[in-house]
Design an enzyme around this catalytic site. Structure first.
Site, PDB file in Angstrom:
ATOM      1  N   LEU A 103      37.644  47.213  40.467  1.00  0.00           N
ATOM      2  CA  LEU A 103      38.013  46.084  41.315  1.00  0.00           C
ATOM      3  C   LEU A 103      38.643  46.603  42.597  1.00  0.00           C
ATOM      4  O   LEU A 103      39.756  47.149  42.587  1.00  0.00           O
ATOM      5  CB  LEU A 103      38.977  45.163  40.571  1.00  0.00           C
ATOM      6  CG  LEU A 103      38.512  44.679  39.186  1.00  0.00           C
ATOM      7  CD1 LEU A 103      39.625  43.928  38.481  1.00  0.00           C
ATOM      8  CD2 LEU A 103      37.265  43.804  39.320  1.00  0.00           C
ATOM      9  N   ASP A 104      37.947  46.431  43.704  1.00  0.00           N
ATOM     10  CA  ASP A 104      38.392  46.984  44.973  1.00  0.00           C
ATOM     11  C   ASP A 104      39.688  46.322  45.454  1.00  0.00           C
ATOM     12  O   ASP A 104      39.813  45.093  45.458  1.00  0.00           O
ATOM     13  CB  ASP A 104      37.289  46.776  46.024  1.00  0.00           C
ATOM     14  CG  ASP A 104      37.680  47.291  47.395  1.00  0.00           C
ATOM     15  OD1 ASP A 104      37.911  48.506  47.511  1.00  0.00           O
ATOM     16  OD2 ASP A 104      37.790  46.469  48.327  1.00  0.00           O
TER      17      ASP A 104
ATOM     18  N   GLU B 153      41.754  49.083  41.698  1.00  0.00           N
ATOM     19  CA  GLU B 153      42.217  49.958  42.772  1.00  0.00           C
ATOM     20  C   GLU B 153      43.411  49.273  43.411  1.00  0.00           C
ATOM     21  O   GLU B 153      43.314  48.133  43.855  1.00  0.00           O
ATOM     22  CB  GLU B 153      41.137  50.194  43.822  1.00  0.00           C
ATOM     23  CG  GLU B 153      41.615  51.158  44.904  1.00  0.00           C
ATOM     24  CD  GLU B 153      41.044  50.878  46.289  1.00  0.00           C
ATOM     25  OE1 GLU B 153      41.207  51.745  47.175  1.00  0.00           O
ATOM     26  OE2 GLU B 153      40.463  49.815  46.505  1.00  0.00           O
TER      27      GLU B 153
END
Length: 607
Positions: free
Chosen positions: A259-260, A297
């Site tokens: 998950l950015d 992240e």
């Protein structure tokens, strides 16, 4: 909250089209081949639907809003002609999977490999990745982590400018080719993690705002308007993202999602969207029979994301940690600009190995505040570490890889240091053979003004690190993309061949040594003498003892492993087999021995 279907799906010979468009008073399905307009029926809370008989995969369509403009589907599964053109119907159920026996790789056993599809090979598609599965197995990789593949504008992009989260990038091969890649990975014992972006939409081809209230007016991100997870109409947005997560793991058999930048996902509702995603994926994991992971992240150094809900956390499985990278980068390059100003001490590298977070409640000079919290209750398997990644290389003006900033011997030492930690190691594509080609930031927007803004924005960012940014490579140039491709050619290059063999050995040790198999941060002791680190890890009677010398000179020390038994050398980065100067440490040691260690080297002993 009721979860609604959001993309076209088949029931026998009919196809049900669904879209969330609360801003519209009228929605029509436009079948592009025939020009036919079909009235869609309003459902509760802004959803619209229409069922069409005898629809085939490949049908092109758009949605017309309020008898005016037609747009591609916000939940399109395919954009064969790019972000501005018609969407294409895809039947996600007609792929013949052969991975029934697959059960995923446990986090603590993962050796992750981050890659960008477009620059991993000369052709830049999923098929070329598939051709390298034998290579991954030979190296010892059991998990690949693919940068975002959601449809973006043009053919050159890192993937974080995606505007169709459900559509697989057409230039990479589309949905079927991604499924083929995942299926083949599983048959070869390799898990697949996909990078996804839920904090913003890209700037070009972004039409979702015409349909619904996708964006928040309360917050901001560096990349565009933030996603609306907690304001009016946010139920529809949350459903959109939840359906995306489920689609990747259910229909594409993806094993985990990275998950950015979750620190730019804002949600002050009673149940954070991260927690809701974790809960829904847990349900899917029970249904599929294998566990699917969510890996965050975050630059907050906050274990809230990965702590259990019962402890006030969101229940994600793991998160990236930058601190190991920052500590080892500054120690070996002496860079101190921007966020590197907080690092550079040997003790910080030791702390990142022992505690993961260097900043777990300390004051940061760069951030001008105290930040971070303790990882004491979180095992090492919940943290993914790296000595470089797409951001840390690609956000440099010259796209420098760590080996180009240091040297061959230091690069081997850095690699081995990562593998002896109790955390999950991740490689960045090419580092395993000492790739020296740069990895730049690149885009290919169709709008020249957007490209100009990106160019200027990047130069402004570089000013934190460089005095002169005039020679920065243009992100929209073909050269930025082409020069970022891996060079390969390992067998014909002695340095590459040696580095590859070194990584092979380290990965095999990581997988097979009973101490390195553990992600226990407690059975670990570490100390420093200047830029020399002594690390000891154990499990019952088994010991692993490492001496890591980042000094530019040979160092001598008296070894004091916590055992009376002799220890045998199982790895030395200076060995001639790795193109080193030759190992000077003894083949075995006992407590009290005095040994000398080569400069820029690591030696590992075990009983």
């Amino acid at each position: 909250m009721k979860y609604e279907p959001i993309f076209p799906f088949f029931r026998g010979d009919s196809c049900e089209f669904n879209t969330w468009a609360p801003k519209a008073n009228k929605v029509q399905l436009e079948l592009c081949q025939s020009g036919q307009l079909i009235e869609m029926q309003p459902q509760q809370r802004g959803y619209w639907s229409a069922t069409i008989e005898n629809t085939k995969p490949g049908t092109r369509y758009k949605y017309r809003l309020n008898d005016s403009q037609s747009y591609p589907d916000p939940a399109s599964l395919s954009q064969p002609d790019g972000v501005h053109e018609a969407s294409e119907v895809v039947n996600l159920k007609n792929f013949e999977w052969t991975d029934d026996d697959w059960k995923n790789i446990p986090l603590k056993e993962m050796i992750q490999y981050e890659l960008h599809t477009g620059t991993f090979s000369s052709t830049g598609n999923f098929d070329e990745i598939r051709q390298k599965l034998k290579y991954f197995k030979e190296l010892g990789i059991n998990t690949i982590e693919i940068l975002p593949v959601a449809q973006f504008s043009g053919h050159r992009n890192w993937g974080y400018d995606g505007v169709y989260p459900f559509a697989v990038q057409n230039s990479y091969g589309g949905a079927h080719e991604l499924m083929t890649l995942v299926n083949e990975c599983h048959k070869n014992g390799i898990a697949v993690i996909l990078d996804v972006v839920y904090n913003h939409f890209g700037p070009e081809g972004n039409y979702v705002g015409n349909f619904g209230h996708y964006f928040s007016g309360k917050y901001s991100t560096p990349w565009g308007k933030p996603i609306n997870f907690d304001e009016a109409y946010s139920d529809g947005v949350r459903n959109y993202i939840i359906q995306n997560v489920l689609m990747w793991c259910r229909d594409f058999h993806i094993d985990g999602l990275r998950l950015d930048a979750v620190h730019s996902i804002f949600d002050f509702g009673a149940k954070h969207i991260m927690q809701e995603l974790a809960e829904k994926l847990d349900v899917l994991s029970h249904e599929t029979g294998w566990e699917h992971y969510l890996i965050a992240e975050s630059h907050l150094n906050d274990v809230k994301y990965i702590s259990p809900v019962s402890s006030g956390g969101y229940g994600l499985d793991a998160q990236w940690s930058d601190d190991f990278h920052h500590a080892i980068h500054t120690l070996t390059t002496n860079e101190r600009n921007s966020y590197y100003m907080d690092f550079g001490e040997t003790q910080q590298l030791s702390k990142s190995i022992k505690d993961v977070f260097v900043f777990d409640g300390q004051y940061s000079e760069f951030r001008k505040k105290t930040y971070g919290n303790s990882t004491a209750n979180n095992p090492g398997e919940q943290f993914v570490i790296f000595n470089q990644n797409h951001d840390q290389v690609g956000n440099r003006m010259n796209g420098d890889r760590l080996i180009s900033l240091t040297d061959f011997e230091t690069a081997k030492t850095i690699a081995a240091t990562m593998f002896v930690t109790p955390n999950v190691p991740m490689l960045f594509m090419g580092e395993e053979y000492g790739e020296r080609n740069p990895f730049y930031y690149f885009v290919s927007h169709q709008d020249p003004e957007l490209n100009r803004l990106v160019r200027e924005g990047r130069k402004e960012e570089f000013k934190d690190f460089y005095d002169n940014t005039n020679n920065a490579v243009d992100p929209d140039s073909t050269e930025a993309f082409e020069n970022s491709k891996l060079s390969w050619n390992i067998e014909d290059n002695a340095e590459k061949k040696a580095m590859f063999g070194c990584y092979q050995t380290l990965i095999r040790l990581r997988k097979e040594h009973p101490v390195l198999q553990l992600t226990d941060k407690n059975n670990l002791k570490i100390s420093e003498q200047g830029k020399l680190i002594v690390l000891e890890r154990w499990q019952e009677e088994r010991r692993l003892f490492a001496v890591i010398n980042f000094e530019d000179k040979e160092k001598s020390l008296k070894v004091q492993p916590n055992t009376n038994k002799p220890l045998t050398r199982i790895f030395g980065s200076s060995e001639k087999s790795w193109n080193g100067p030759g190992e000077i440490t003894p083949k075995s040691i006992v407590a009290g021995d005095e040994i000398s260690v080569n400069k820029k080297s690591i030696v590992i002993y075990s009983n």
